[in-house]
Write a protein that holds these residues in place. Structure first.
Motif, PDB file in Angstrom:
ATOM      1  N   UNK A 582       0.784  -1.227   0.000  1.00  0.00           N
ATOM      2  CA  UNK A 582       0.000   0.000   0.000  1.00  0.00           C
ATOM      3  C   UNK A 582       0.825   1.292   0.000  1.00  0.00           C
ATOM      4  N   UNK A 583       2.085   1.243   0.466  1.00  0.00           N
ATOM      5  CA  UNK A 583       2.812   2.494   0.684  1.00  0.00           C
ATOM      6  C   UNK A 583       3.522   3.012  -0.564  1.00  0.00           C
ATOM      7  N   UNK A 584       3.719   2.165  -1.587  1.00  0.00           N
ATOM      8  CA  UNK A 584       4.494   2.547  -2.781  1.00  0.00           C
ATOM      9  C   UNK A 584       5.880   3.053  -2.374  1.00  0.00           C
ATOM     10  N   UNK A 585       6.471   2.373  -1.373  1.00  0.00           N
ATOM     11  CA  UNK A 585       7.764   2.805  -0.845  1.00  0.00           C
ATOM     12  C   UNK A 585       8.918   2.228  -1.672  1.00  0.00           C
ATOM     13  N   UNK A 586      10.068   2.951  -1.639  1.00  0.00           N
ATOM     14  CA  UNK A 586      11.273   2.473  -2.321  1.00  0.00           C
ATOM     15  C   UNK A 586      12.226   1.788  -1.340  1.00  0.00           C
ATOM     16  N   UNK A 587      12.189   2.203  -0.099  1.00  0.00           N
ATOM     17  CA  UNK A 587      13.078   1.595   0.897  1.00  0.00           C
ATOM     18  C   UNK A 587      12.318   1.397   2.206  1.00  0.00           C
ATOM     19  N   UNK A 588      12.809   0.433   2.984  1.00  0.00           N
ATOM     20  CA  UNK A 588      12.127   0.038   4.212  1.00  0.00           C
ATOM     21  C   UNK A 588      13.175  -0.347   5.255  1.00  0.00           C
ATOM     22  N   UNK A 609       7.293   5.722   1.918  1.00  0.00           N
ATOM     23  CA  UNK A 609       6.173   5.691   0.983  1.00  0.00           C
ATOM     24  C   UNK A 609       5.270   6.906   1.083  1.00  0.00           C
ATOM     25  N   UNK A 610       4.041   6.731   0.573  1.00  0.00           N
ATOM     26  CA  UNK A 610       3.131   7.875   0.449  1.00  0.00           C
ATOM     27  C   UNK A 610       2.427   8.221   1.754  1.00  0.00           C
ATOM     28  N   UNK A 611       2.489   7.348   2.762  1.00  0.00           N
ATOM     29  CA  UNK A 611       1.900   7.651   4.059  1.00  0.00           C
ATOM     30  C   UNK A 611       0.376   7.657   4.018  1.00  0.00           C
ATOM     31  N   UNK A 612      -0.226   7.943   5.188  1.00  0.00           N
ATOM     32  CA  UNK A 612      -1.687   8.001   5.292  1.00  0.00           C
ATOM     33  C   UNK A 612      -2.049   8.771   6.554  1.00  0.00           C
ATOM     34  N   UNK A 613      -3.343   8.993   6.743  1.00  0.00           N
ATOM     35  CA  UNK A 613      -3.820   9.711   7.923  1.00  0.00           C
ATOM     36  C   UNK A 613      -3.950   8.714   9.077  1.00  0.00           C
ATOM     37  N   UNK A 641       1.812   4.862  15.925  1.00  0.00           N
ATOM     38  CA  UNK A 641       1.937   5.016  14.469  1.00  0.00           C
ATOM     39  C   UNK A 641       2.098   6.499  14.152  1.00  0.00           C
ATOM     40  N   UNK A 642       3.166   6.824  13.430  1.00  0.00           N
ATOM     41  CA  UNK A 642       3.426   8.209  13.024  1.00  0.00           C
ATOM     42  C   UNK A 642       3.425   8.255  11.492  1.00  0.00           C
ATOM     43  N   UNK A 643       2.364   8.850  10.916  1.00  0.00           N
ATOM     44  CA  UNK A 643       2.271   8.904   9.458  1.00  0.00           C
ATOM     45  C   UNK A 643       1.366  10.049   9.028  1.00  0.00           C
ATOM     46  N   UNK A 644       1.764  10.694   7.925  1.00  0.00           N
ATOM     47  CA  UNK A 644       0.938  11.711   7.285  1.00  0.00           C
ATOM     48  C   UNK A 644       1.054  11.511   5.780  1.00  0.00           C
ATOM     49  N   UNK A 645       0.041  11.924   5.040  1.00  0.00           N
ATOM     50  CA  UNK A 645       0.136  11.778   3.580  1.00  0.00           C
ATOM     51  C   UNK A 645       1.381  12.474   3.013  1.00  0.00           C
ATOM     52  N   UNK A 646       2.194  11.713   2.250  1.00  0.00           N
ATOM     53  CA  UNK A 646       3.387  12.260   1.603  1.00  0.00           C
ATOM     54  C   UNK A 646       4.643  12.232   2.444  1.00  0.00           C
ATOM     55  N   UNK A 647       4.588  11.758   3.703  1.00  0.00           N
ATOM     56  CA  UNK A 647       5.769  11.807   4.584  1.00  0.00           C
ATOM     57  C   UNK A 647       6.250  10.426   5.012  1.00  0.00           C
ATOM     58  N   UNK A 648       5.699   9.353   4.452  1.00  0.00           N
ATOM     59  CA  UNK A 648       6.123   8.020   4.864  1.00  0.00           C
ATOM     60  C   UNK A 648       5.434   7.604   6.162  1.00  0.00           C
TER      61      UNK A 648
END
Length: 658
Positions: A582-588, A609-613, A641-648
């Motif tokens: 779901x995250x479309x991440x390049x690295x983990x 990745x793209x993050x979420x609310x 959980x620490x996440x925002x749209x566009x911040x991973x």
């Protein structure tokens, strides 16, 4: 070896009416008698006859009629009618699986019949204990069930009631449930003796066949056969289709497993099927068909196919999923014997899918049964607490009365004492509520633990079946194909297609082993959590799906319980899967650390990745996140959980090592 259980003398047990006996009557006529009854006592009699006839039916008006019988019996102070209404409600709710409600009706029946020395009330008390014993037997509480059965024995001995044979059968079943076969045989013999002394041929025939069944449980088929020979004249004289079914089914087992005469066994199983069909008992038809088909397939008899069709039709028409799963398996065996492997594989696939669904239902039923047992135990504790509280209240009243006579001039002191007592009472209430909350939390944790253990056991079983079973078969096929190649003359195009097929089979074997490894990685069980996590991350990294980095801090020094290690591994597995899907991440980044000072395990999973609310996660969480939260809660840990749209996304989990 097949495991057999004894039959009760009756499918359900109700009290014998002390009023005028009525013949079998259609429901419309029975309802009419209720409506036209001219007195309350006649209406109670009519209500009793209707409910007795519908104990095992799904009638929506059963409970309203019970309430009506309770109300009328209370109004005219008819204790037998009141206790009988409670017993009918107990049996009805037990037969329909509402055990907790049935127990409440049992308590009410005991309260009415207690200390009443009349013969019909003593008999009713026996019926309460017999049916409550059956209830506890149904939920696997064998020791508690036996306590009720022995109480029922006491009352039925006093009244010389024929239900004492059913009591001994219930006790024998409980001893079978705990694998104490000598005791089970002892009480099966007692049931036969009771039936002989009562002169009831149908009861005697049933209990003789029960005794034969118990001897088959201990592999004494010769003794079982001799008992069936004794029972036969009674069964033949009764001319009852249900008795014929039990007799011929047991004779089939003796021929099949003792005398090894398959032809005779098939004849007896066929006759048992005929009688099961005659008495329209679907469960008996299923048992007889399964016994028939097993041996017909073993000797590759053509008649197996129509019987499989019949079993499948019964299962579909009556929504018996276990019989449908059996039919799927039989179809797979039939087509395999016929050399139609494609059809056999299709039926085998259907059997597996339905089997997985049935196992999931079984886990849910076991979890539900655990809750029933918990509520039953809690109910008994509440009764003990209420009795103790009542004694305390009575003592307090006596003390206050004495104080009022002696200290009549100390009204102010009494008020102060009352206020202090009220404060103490409120404090006790809060303390009791806290204990209740604690018990509820422990119950939820027990249910979660049972579900997680069941899930891991099922994963392990499926992984083993895939690796050892299907993996071995595919490898054998590959080996056979490789050997065939050298013996075949093929065109270059066919040779190339042959090579591609072998390569595809090889890829399938690797993919199957990869799936089995993911379901229950052996490295976790053999080398521990740190090695398993490193191996998991390296495997993902080598696949090229995502750039993943694993960091371990002091985890090699940690000796974790296997349950905790599996839960932590599943949490990491689920979080990494979420990031990849779901995250479309390049690295983990996956980091696992253990701090000796606090004895805590800290997990950090970060992606770019793209993050979420994160604030909306609880409301929209899917199964994956629910599994993560359940496992963290089971481990008594916490998650941030620490996440925002566009911040991973960054997930931090702390788990105590306890």
């Amino acid at each position: 070896m097949k495991k057999y259980f004894l039959l009760f003398g009756m499918a359900f047990v109700w009290p014998v009416c002390t009023l005028l006996a009525q013949g079998p009557t259609p429901n419309d006529s029975l309802r009419s008698k209720i409506q036209t009854a001219t007195t309350d006592s006649l209406k109670v009699e009519a209500l009793y006859e209707y409910m007795k006839a519908n104990l095992n039916n799904n009638t929506s008006d059963f409970e309203p009629y019970v309430n009506q019988m309770i109300g009328l019996s209370t109004k005219i102070k008819f204790k037998w009618g009141l206790s009988t209404a409670y017993i009918l409600a107990l049996v009805y709710n037990k037969n329909h699986g509402d055990f907790y409600k049935a127990l409440n009706y049992a308590d009410s029946a005991i309260a009415v019949t207690k200390n009443d020395t009349a013969k019909n009330m003593r008999t009713n008390m026996g019926h309460v204990h017999l049916n409550r014993g059956n209830l506890y037997y149904n939920i696997g509480e064998f020791e508690t069930a036996m306590q009720d059965y022995f109480e029922a024995e006491k009352y039925f001995k006093q009244t010389a009631h024929k239900s004492i044979a059913s009591v001994y059968t219930g006790i024998a079943n409980c001893f079978m449930g705990i694998d104490n076969h000598p005791k089970a045989l002892e009480f099966s013999h007692k049931a036969v003796s009771a039936a002989e002394s009562l002169g009831d041929n149908r009861l005697l025939a049933t209990n003789l066949m029960n005794l034969a069944t118990e001897y088959m449980n201990v592999n004494d088929y010769e003794r079982a056969d001799s008992l069936l020979k004794i029972a036969w004249p009674l069964v033949d004289k009764l001319q009852n289709s249900k008795s014929f079914f039990v007799y011929y089914y047991n004779k089939g087992d003796v021929e099949a497993y003792h005398k090894k005469d398959t032809a005779k066994a098939l004849q007896y199983y066929q006759r048992s099927l005929d009688y099961a069909t005659e008495n329209e008992d679907i469960s008996q038809q299923g048992r007889a068909l399964e016994a028939l088909i097993d041996f017909q397939l073993e000797i590759k008899q053509a008649a197996a196919k129509p019987n499989i069709d019949k079993l499948y039709a019964i299962a579909v028409e009556n929504e018996y999923r276990d019989l449908k799963a059996s039919a799927y398996g039989y179809y797979a065996d039939w087509y395999s014997n016929a050399g139609e492997y494609k059809k056999a594989f299709e039926w085998q696939k259907k059997e597996k899918e339905l089997g997985d669904s049935l196992r999931s239902d079984e886990i849910r039923e076991k979890t539900s049964m655990m809750e029933v047992r918990f509520r039953v135990n809690q109910k008994e504790q509440e009764i003990a607490q209420l009795k103790a509280k009542q004694e305390i209240q009575q003592l307090t009243i006596r003390q206050k009365s004495i104080a009022n006579y002696i200290l009549i001039g100390g009204a102010l002191a009494v008020v102060i004492i009352s206020l202090l007592g009220y404060r103490s009472y409120r404090h006790k209430q809060k303390f009791q509520q806290a204990k209740i909350d604690e018990f509820e939390t422990e119950k939820q944790l027990m249910v979660t633990e049972a579900m997680l253990k069941g899930e891991e056991q099922e994963r392990a079983r499926l992984a083993k079946d895939l690796h050892d079973g299907l993996g071995g078969m595919l490898s054998g096929i590959k080996f056979s194909l490789s050997n065939m190649k050298g013996n075949l003359i093929m065109t270059p195009e066919n040779a190339l297609a042959f090579e591609r097929s072998v390569d595809m089979l090889d890829s399938s074997i690797k993919e199957m082993r990869h799936v089995a490894h993911n379901m229950m990685p052996e490295v976790l069980l053999k080398y521990g959590l740190d090695t398993a996590l490193a191996d998991f991350c390296n495997e993902i990294k080598s696949s090229g799906v995502i750039a993943i980095s694993y960091q371990s801090i002091h985890l090699k020094d940690l000796n974790l319980p296997q349950t905790t290690a599996i839960a932590v591994y599943r949490i990491v597995q689920e979080l990494v899967a979420n990031a990849m899907k779901h995250a479309a991440a390049e690295s983990l980044l996956v980091q696992a650390a253990w701090e000796a000072a606090t004895n805590k395990i800290t997990l950090t999973i970060e992606d770019d990745g793209k993050g979420f609310d994160a604030a909306s996660l609880q409301a929209a969480a899917g199964i994956g996140w629910k599994n993560i939260y359940n496992r963290v809660e089971f481990l008594k840990g916490n998650i941030h959980i620490d996440s925002k749209p566009g911040t991973g996304t960054s997930v931090l989990i702390e788990v105590p090592n306890v």
